[in-house]
Scaffold this motif. Structure first.
Motif: not given
Length: 194
Positions: A107-112, A124-129
């Motif tokens: 239900r809840m998400w935050a991009r770090a 390569e770039v990895i988004e952390i969620w």
């Protein structure tokens, strides 16, 4: 801070491999001292990693995966992750990968933030969620995808790191983020998914 004295400039490019997923290039570059050198690197489409936080009566548990990684020839412990499809929004990719691989929706998400796991030879770039308020469901694995899903406490995962049992770079970075989020040093801005 001035960085011109560090910058390399491309002079020529050669495609060594154009694969389905990855491309390998060899560039000739001019160094800051005007000499020429070559740089071989992998072009990667980008990826996401999800740190799924599961609240249980006993406390926080993290949803993890174990899967065989052919290049290193071993089963690895990792946070759920996956590559971006062309034009895909990273948040949508994070939601998709979490559901497909673990069966959970959040239900809840935050991009770090982002991480660059292998800067010497890959784009390569990895988004952390981060994901919380998880709702369990059925996994939607690809036909040729094999992985186990389990949960562990942050303490158990940190012990596995210290003992050299957990060595995946993105997962180690995710645990660093988790430590700092839990301590209050790195606050997150949460958003509702649905």
């Amino acid at each position: 801070m001035a960085e011109d004295h560090l910058i390399e400039h491309r002079v020529q490019r050669e495609a060594l491999l154009c694969g389905h997923f990855l491309h390998v290039l060899r560039d000739t570059v001019q160094l800051p001292n005007q000499n020429l050198a070559t740089r071989e690197f992998v072009v990667h489409p980008g990826a996401v990693m999800v740190i799924p936080m599961l609240d249980t009566p006993e406390g926080l548990r993290l949803v993890m995966e174990r899967q065989f990684r052919y290049p290193v020839g071993q089963v690895m412990t990792e946070f759920p992750a996956g590559k971006l499809d062309p034009g895909e929004d990273p948040w949508r990719c994070a939601q998709r990968e979490l559901l497909e691989e673990t069966g959970y929706k959040a239900r809840m998400w935050a991009r770090a933030g982002v991480l660059h796991p292998v800067i010497a030879y890959s784009t390569e770039v990895i988004e952390i969620w981060f994901a919380k308020d998880l709702i369990g469901g059925e996994r939607q694995l690809d036909a040729d995808e094999f992985l186990d899903v389990f949960t562990a406490t942050p303490t158990e995962l940190m012990a596995a790191c210290q003992q050299g049992q957990l060595t995946d770079a993105k997962t180690l970075t995710g645990l660093l983020w988790l430590q700092n989020v839990q301590s209050g040093l790195w606050p997150l801005r949460w958003q509702v998914a649905f």
